[in-house]
Design an enzyme around this catalytic site. Structure first.
Site, PDB file in Angstrom:
ATOM      1  NE  ARG A 155     -16.036  19.999 -12.408  1.00 47.08           N
ATOM      2  CZ  ARG A 155     -14.966  20.377 -13.110  1.00 47.08           C
ATOM      3  NH1 ARG A 155     -13.828  19.686 -13.004  1.00 47.08           N
ATOM      4  NH2 ARG A 155     -15.014  21.420 -13.917  1.00 47.08           N
ATOM      5  CE  LYS A 179     -18.217  18.604 -15.013  1.00 51.56           C
ATOM      6  NZ  LYS A 179     -19.252  19.626 -15.288  1.00 51.56           N
ATOM      7  CG  HIS A 249     -20.762  21.833  -6.975  1.00 47.74           C
ATOM      8  ND1 HIS A 249     -19.893  20.988  -7.628  1.00 47.74           N
ATOM      9  CD2 HIS A 249     -20.923  22.904  -7.793  1.00 47.74           C
ATOM     10  CE1 HIS A 249     -19.570  21.512  -8.805  1.00 47.74           C
ATOM     11  NE2 HIS A 249     -20.178  22.674  -8.919  1.00 47.74           N
ATOM     12  NE  ARG A 252     -16.262  23.015  -9.165  1.00 52.84           N
ATOM     13  CZ  ARG A 252     -15.123  22.894  -9.855  1.00 52.84           C
ATOM     14  NH1 ARG A 252     -14.042  22.413  -9.275  1.00 52.84           N
ATOM     15  NH2 ARG A 252     -15.081  23.267 -11.125  1.00 52.84           N
ATOM     16  CG  HIS A 275     -14.703  26.571 -14.445  1.00 53.84           C
ATOM     17  ND1 HIS A 275     -14.968  27.675 -13.660  1.00 53.84           N
ATOM     18  CD2 HIS A 275     -15.430  25.555 -13.893  1.00 53.84           C
ATOM     19  CE1 HIS A 275     -15.805  27.351 -12.696  1.00 53.84           C
ATOM     20  NE2 HIS A 275     -16.098  26.077 -12.816  1.00 53.84           N
ATOM     21  CE1 TYR A 284     -18.197  29.718  -7.437  1.00 53.28           C
ATOM     22  CE2 TYR A 284     -16.920  29.564  -9.459  1.00 53.28           C
ATOM     23  CZ  TYR A 284     -17.668  28.972  -8.470  1.00 53.28           C
ATOM     24  OH  TYR A 284     -17.914  27.623  -8.515  1.00 53.28           O
TER      25      TYR A 284
END
Length: 303
Positions: A155, A179, A249, A252, A275, A284
């Site tokens: 990211r 994150k 992004h 990504r 994730h 995806y």
């Protein structure tokens, strides 16, 4: 009122990224200004806020052309804010509980076509001319940004937080802080590894006024910042693509879709992207299905 406490909570306890913290703060300030235009935000007590206030704010945004997806994000901010206040006994009810989020049309992740991405990484324009990247530190750094985003799928915030010590050239891996301060290890391909070593050498030879430990730096040696990365990505994607979205992004998304098209396991892609759950990665698969449909229509005699 209590806004500062909430921001401190998501920054220090929840460990949200600086970008997310800024977005949350902006959403809340915008909402309070809607309720009391021009007044001091600190004097407004959340207990005064009703379901109708929130609903009217959402309607106003929709009338102004704000997308349902953006309205939903702002609503999610309010939900988290009032959940925080409930936990601390500052309010007795959550006015967002009865609010229905606007429906969002699901859209496929925007990606760069494989042949165009190859041309960009080879330093060629869309018409085949070369070079794209200048033969100096700035050009090498810009190529590093593109290669790193596409080669690892990290990211924007993760790239900005990357330190020189996070890259292990011996093990051919890179340590990424994602994150919620979750750490993950991403393998490096041979070409990216060679570029990293070259970039490090040139970066070390540059005489900067501000020597930063941050991996990606500006022309003056300062740590890179979000707008700097955004403008760099937009600049180079414009050379090979006419699509509207040209953000970090997008690279990504392109990373994940490329792996899936080459037969990579979905769970492996989930781990590489960082994730929290598989549902976020499954988006995806829709790109791959659309690709298969296109191939079928072109190749099958009964299509």
């Amino acid at each position: 009122m209590f806004l500062a406490d909430f921001i401190q909570y998501i920054r220090n306890e929840k460990r949200y990224s600086p970008h997310t913290v800024t977005a949350y703060e902006g959403d809340l300030q915008q909402f309070f200004q809607f309720l009391h235009p021009g007044e001091d935000l600190a004097t407004k007590h959340p207990a005064e806020i009703t379901y109708h206030d929130i609903r009217n704010w959402m309607v106003k945004q929709m009338d102004e052309g704000i997308s349902p997806r953006s309205v939903n994000r702002k609503l999610a901010t309010l939900r988290k804010y009032f959940k925080f206040l409930l936990q601390r006994g500052k309010v007795t009810a959550n006015p967002t509980a009865k609010v229905t989020a606007p429906k969002v049309t699901k859209s496929l992740p925007v990606v760069v076509e494989a042949d165009k991405m190859t041309a960009l990484l080879d330093g060629r324009m869309d018409d085949g001319t070369a070079p794209i990247f200048s033969n100096d530190f700035a050009g090498l750094r810009d190529k590093m940004i593109i290669e790193m985003l596409f080669g690892t799928g990290m990211r924007l915030a993760e790239l900005l937080g990357l330190k020189d010590g996070d890259i292990d050239t011996r093990e051919k891996t890179i340590k990424v802080l994602g994150k919620r301060n979750k750490q993950r290890i991403i393998p490096l391909n041979t070409e990216l590894l060679a570029l990293i070593e070259r970039y490090r050498e040139v970066k070390k030879s540059e005489i900067f006024n501000n020597n930063s430990l941050t991996f990606i730096v500006t022309n003056k040696g300062a740590a890179a910042y979000p707008a700097f990365i955004y403008l760099t990505v937009q600049k180079y994607l414009s050379y090979i693509s006419t699509q509207d979205k040209k953000s970090p992004h997008v690279l990504r998304h392109t990373f994940a879709t490329s792996l899936l098209n080459k037969g990579a396991d979905l769970n492996a892609i989930k781990e590489l992207l960082g994730h929290a759950n598989l549902s976020a990665t499954q988006v995806y698969t829709h790109n791959s299905v659309e690709r298969l449909k296109s191939i079928y229509k072109q190749a099958h005699p009964k299509a």
